[in-house]
Design an enzyme around this catalytic site. Sequence first.
Site, short mmCIF file in Angstrom:
data_model
loop_
_atom_site.label_atom_id
_atom_site.label_comp_id
_atom_site.label_asym_id
_atom_site.label_seq_id
_atom_site.Cartn_x
_atom_site.Cartn_y
_atom_site.Cartn_z
N GLU A 128 0.84 -1.20 0.00
CA GLU A 128 0.00 0.00 0.00
C GLU A 128 0.87 1.26 0.00
O GLU A 128 0.56 2.25 -0.66
CB GLU A 128 -0.93 0.03 1.22
CG GLU A 128 -2.09 -0.94 1.16
CD GLU A 128 -3.12 -0.59 0.10
OE1 GLU A 128 -2.74 -0.33 -1.06
OE2 GLU A 128 -4.32 -0.62 0.41
N THR A 180 -5.38 7.75 -5.82
CA THR A 180 -5.48 7.83 -4.35
C THR A 180 -4.60 8.97 -3.83
O THR A 180 -5.02 9.75 -2.96
CB THR A 180 -5.05 6.49 -3.71
OG1 THR A 180 -5.93 5.48 -4.17
CG2 THR A 180 -5.12 6.55 -2.20
N1 HSE Z 1 -8.53 5.07 3.22
C1 HSE Z 1 -7.87 5.26 1.98
C2 HSE Z 1 -8.30 6.59 1.39
C3 HSE Z 1 -8.25 4.14 1.05
O1 HSE Z 1 -9.48 6.88 1.45
O2 HSE Z 1 -7.46 7.31 0.88
C4 HSE Z 1 -7.54 4.21 -0.26
O3 HSE Z 1 -7.81 3.06 -0.97
#
Ligand code: HSE
Length: 311
Positions: A128, A180
Amino acid sequence: MKKIKLKIPATVANMVCGFDILGMAIHEPYDEMEITLLETPEIIIKHKDQFKLPEEPSKNVAGIVLLKIQEHLNLTQGFEVVIHKHIKPGSGLGSSAASAAGAALGASILLGNIFSKDEIIHFAMFGEELASGVRHADNIAPCIYGGITLVKSTNPIDIIPLNAPDLFVAAVHPQVEVKTSDSRQILKKNISLKSAIEQWGNIAGLVAGIQKNDFPLIGRSLNDVIIEPIRSILIPKFDEIKMTSLQLGALGGGISGSGPSIFMLAEEKETAEKIAFQMKSVYDEINIESFVYVSKINPGGIEIIEESKQH
Ligand code: HSE
């Protein structure tokens, strides 16, 4: 030769109000991954899909996880990984988490089930980090534990597996790009105490609703006053889709992970299907291609499809 084949589910992170701490596994879409333990120390990554992801281990989400495991254990063995992704990268449905969690779990099993769930999560978070720059576990944890999980902390790792209510999930993935990293960048770094209190109420209500199978409480708690108002501007037709889904009987829902996918929870399959149909129609009207998925919350997470100890 030891080999394992895994089916790795998509996951919906945040679950609206639980930014970086809540997530749930669903059944569709899912990735397939085959990992072979090699007697030599190399790590070989092959993709059987159209996404053109990097195959150099240090630049690949599954590869970096395996490198970290190899380094940690001083392993003289290596791994060959064949990945067939169906969870599109950048969908907000936990594509990178699926690769990371699959690699970490697969390696652990091939080496004789050597890691605990939390150790698997620890290694998977390196994937990640490579994908988004952040060591978050809200997609990885439900992949590993199944159902809905609460990431109480990532340092130290403290994961609370929650109930998996008998609910249907309708999700739409419009084919627009939302990275992201970008959708984290635009978030405010500070929030008011008033917003924090509202959000705490929603998160606590959602967790209580999940544990008690109290669907109306789940619905009332699927409300995000901090992240959604900012991120939703990156997703075409977000407000319209949310409003119509609620009119069609959704308990509630919102952005899946960092988007652009949107998910809704419903008590009945028929309602979830109607919502999915509506989601797709909204994007059809503005000529944005989209994929829709209807499935139940997945209580099991990653599934072992095949395991061969000898060849
Ligand atoms: N919690 C993270 C975000 C998940 O919302 O950025 C990303 O997949």
